[in-house]
Design a protein around this motif. Structure first.
Motif, PDB file in Angstrom:
ATOM      1  N   MET A  48       0.847  -1.175   0.000  1.00  0.00           N
ATOM      2  CA  MET A  48       0.000   0.000   0.000  1.00  0.00           C
ATOM      3  C   MET A  48       0.891   1.236   0.000  1.00  0.00           C
ATOM      4  N   ILE A  49       0.535   2.224  -0.797  1.00  0.00           N
ATOM      5  CA  ILE A  49       1.276   3.479  -0.799  1.00  0.00           C
ATOM      6  C   ILE A  49       0.521   4.508   0.032  1.00  0.00           C
ATOM      7  N   LEU A  50       1.241   5.556   0.442  1.00  0.00           N
ATOM      8  CA  LEU A  50       0.660   6.569   1.323  1.00  0.00           C
ATOM      9  C   LEU A  50      -0.577   7.205   0.697  1.00  0.00           C
ATOM     10  N   ARG A  51      -0.529   7.525  -0.585  1.00  0.00           N
ATOM     11  CA  ARG A  51      -1.674   8.165  -1.244  1.00  0.00           C
ATOM     12  C   ARG A  51      -2.921   7.276  -1.139  1.00  0.00           C
ATOM     13  N   ASP A  52      -2.763   5.978  -1.376  1.00  0.00           N
ATOM     14  CA  ASP A  52      -3.900   5.059  -1.280  1.00  0.00           C
ATOM     15  C   ASP A  52      -4.463   5.016   0.140  1.00  0.00           C
ATOM     16  N   ALA A  53      -3.576   4.989   1.125  1.00  0.00           N
ATOM     17  CA  ALA A  53      -4.017   4.916   2.527  1.00  0.00           C
ATOM     18  C   ALA A  53      -4.748   6.192   2.933  1.00  0.00           C
ATOM     19  N   THR A  54      -4.203   7.344   2.576  1.00  0.00           N
ATOM     20  CA  THR A  54      -4.841   8.598   2.993  1.00  0.00           C
ATOM     21  C   THR A  54      -6.177   8.805   2.282  1.00  0.00           C
ATOM     22  N   THR A  55      -6.262   8.357   1.039  1.00  0.00           N
ATOM     23  CA  THR A  55      -7.527   8.462   0.310  1.00  0.00           C
ATOM     24  C   THR A  55      -8.552   7.504   0.890  1.00  0.00           C
ATOM     25  N   ARG A  56      -8.139   6.250   1.097  1.00  0.00           N
ATOM     26  CA  ARG A  56      -9.066   5.232   1.606  1.00  0.00           C
ATOM     27  C   ARG A  56      -9.616   5.584   2.973  1.00  0.00           C
ATOM     28  N   PHE A  57      -8.758   6.120   3.859  1.00  0.00           N
ATOM     29  CA  PHE A  57      -9.169   6.377   5.239  1.00  0.00           C
ATOM     30  C   PHE A  57      -9.464   7.854   5.518  1.00  0.00           C
ATOM     31  N   ASP A  58      -9.427   8.687   4.470  1.00  0.00           N
ATOM     32  CA  ASP A  58      -9.777  10.097   4.566  1.00  0.00           C
ATOM     33  C   ASP A  58      -8.964  10.801   5.657  1.00  0.00           C
ATOM     34  N   VAL A  59      -7.646  10.651   5.569  1.00  0.00           N
ATOM     35  CA  VAL A  59      -6.727  11.293   6.505  1.00  0.00           C
ATOM     36  C   VAL A  59      -5.759  12.130   5.684  1.00  0.00           C
ATOM     37  N   GLU A  60      -5.571  13.387   6.072  1.00  0.00           N
ATOM     38  CA  GLU A  60      -4.641  14.263   5.367  1.00  0.00           C
ATOM     39  C   GLU A  60      -3.263  14.177   6.005  1.00  0.00           C
ATOM     40  N   VAL A  61      -2.241  14.177   5.140  1.00  0.00           N
ATOM     41  CA  VAL A  61      -0.854  14.241   5.597  1.00  0.00           C
ATOM     42  C   VAL A  61      -0.199  15.445   4.934  1.00  0.00           C
ATOM     43  N   LEU A  62       0.918  15.889   5.476  1.00  0.00           N
ATOM     44  CA  LEU A  62       1.588  17.082   4.977  1.00  0.00           C
ATOM     45  C   LEU A  62       2.160  16.862   3.580  1.00  0.00           C
ATOM     46  N   ASP A  63       2.248  17.946   2.831  1.00  0.00           N
ATOM     47  CA  ASP A  63       2.691  17.879   1.433  1.00  0.00           C
ATOM     48  C   ASP A  63       4.145  17.444   1.267  1.00  0.00           C
ATOM     49  N   HIS A  64       4.994  17.669   2.271  1.00  0.00           N
ATOM     50  CA  HIS A  64       6.409  17.315   2.110  1.00  0.00           C
ATOM     51  C   HIS A  64       6.632  15.794   2.086  1.00  0.00           C
ATOM     52  N   LEU A  65       5.643  15.012   2.503  1.00  0.00           N
ATOM     53  CA  LEU A  65       5.775  13.556   2.477  1.00  0.00           C
ATOM     54  C   LEU A  65       5.626  13.041   1.050  1.00  0.00           C
ATOM     55  N   ASP A  66       6.322  11.956   0.741  1.00  0.00           N
ATOM     56  CA  ASP A  66       6.222  11.332  -0.581  1.00  0.00           C
ATOM     57  C   ASP A  66       4.947  10.504  -0.616  1.00  0.00           C
ATOM     58  N   HIS A  67       3.930  11.024  -1.245  1.00  0.00           N
ATOM     59  CA  HIS A  67       2.621  10.372  -1.279  1.00  0.00           C
ATOM     60  C   HIS A  67       2.621   9.106  -2.124  1.00  0.00           C
ATOM     61  N   ASP A  68       3.668   8.902  -2.919  1.00  0.00           N
ATOM     62  CA  ASP A  68       3.774   7.692  -3.735  1.00  0.00           C
ATOM     63  C   ASP A  68       4.688   6.639  -3.118  1.00  0.00           C
ATOM     64  N   ALA A  69       5.160   6.897  -1.903  1.00  0.00           N
ATOM     65  CA  ALA A  69       6.041   5.945  -1.215  1.00  0.00           C
ATOM     66  C   ALA A  69       5.230   4.805  -0.604  1.00  0.00           C
ATOM     67  N   ALA A  70       5.802   3.616  -0.644  1.00  0.00           N
ATOM     68  CA  ALA A  70       5.179   2.461   0.007  1.00  0.00           C
ATOM     69  C   ALA A  70       5.253   2.645   1.521  1.00  0.00           C
ATOM     70  N   LEU A  71       4.190   2.261   2.212  1.00  0.00           N
ATOM     71  CA  LEU A  71       4.200   2.319   3.670  1.00  0.00           C
ATOM     72  C   LEU A  71       5.179   1.282   4.205  1.00  0.00           C
ATOM     73  N   PRO A  72       5.996   1.649   5.204  1.00  0.00           N
ATOM     74  CA  PRO A  72       6.816   0.636   5.865  1.00  0.00           C
ATOM     75  C   PRO A  72       5.899  -0.418   6.487  1.00  0.00           C
ATOM     76  N   VAL A  73       6.328  -1.679   6.433  1.00  0.00           N
ATOM     77  CA  VAL A  73       5.521  -2.786   6.943  1.00  0.00           C
ATOM     78  C   VAL A  73       6.066  -3.235   8.293  1.00  0.00           C
ATOM     79  N   VAL A  74       5.195  -3.247   9.293  1.00  0.00           N
ATOM     80  CA  VAL A  74       5.572  -3.648  10.644  1.00  0.00           C
ATOM     81  C   VAL A  74       5.275  -5.135  10.822  1.00  0.00           C
ATOM     82  N   THR A  75       6.309  -5.903  11.149  1.00  0.00           N
ATOM     83  CA  THR A  75       6.138  -7.321  11.440  1.00  0.00           C
ATOM     84  C   THR A  75       6.487  -7.639  12.895  1.00  0.00           C
ATOM     85  N   ARG A  76       7.332  -6.823  13.515  1.00  0.00           N
ATOM     86  CA  ARG A  76       7.744  -7.057  14.907  1.00  0.00           C
ATOM     87  C   ARG A  76       7.685  -5.796  15.760  1.00  0.00           C
TER      88      ARG A  76
END
Length: 134
Positions: free
Chosen positions: A1-29
């Motif tokens: 999932m990329i940040l743009r997809d997550a913010t659109t899906r969950f209707d949460v705004e993030v600051l413009d300086h973030l890379d909206h096309d970056a993949a979200l880091p995945v937490v396993t531990r």
């Protein structure tokens, strides 16, 4: 999932300086997002289903920058009872087939894979021990 997809899906705004096309880091531990920590545990799982709108894990005190938890599929969250240290926020359980997403306007997002996690605050040592200020 990329940040743009997550913010659109969950209707949460993030600051413009973030890379909206970056993949979200995945937490396993374990991971941290600002002053919030996520640590995989083997304790009993959470039992309260997170509503479609998500839940505030930590509300932004100085500017509205709230850490919010959302589910791509059903997820469970049990908020911890208040304690002297205030470090434990709650228990998150992500069932097989689901992903939890922790979003924050300044930090972007984390994708959390199936398992049970303790979500808490970080503490810093200065002249006294105190909760990290995000």
């Amino acid at each position: 999932m990329i940040l743009r997809d997550a913010t659109t899906r969950f209707d949460v705004e993030v600051l413009d300086h973030l890379d909206h096309d970056a993949a979200l880091p995945v937490v396993t531990r374990a991971a941290c997002q600002g002053d919030v920590s996520v640590l995989r545990v083997t304790t009993a799982g959470a039992t309260t289903v997170v509503p479609e709108a998500g839940v505030a894990v930590v509300r932004g005190e100085n500017g509205g920058n709230t850490h919010s938890l959302h589910g791509d599929g059903p997820i469970m969250w049990d908020q911890a009872a208040p304690s002297d240290t205030g470090l434990t926020l709650g228990t998150l359980t992500v069932p097989e087939g689901s992903t939890a997403v922790l979003l924050h306007p300044e930090h972007g997002g984390l994708a959390i894979v199936p398992g049970t996690y303790q979500v808490g605050r970080q503490r810093e040592m200065a002249d006294i021990a105190r909760i990290v200020q995000d």
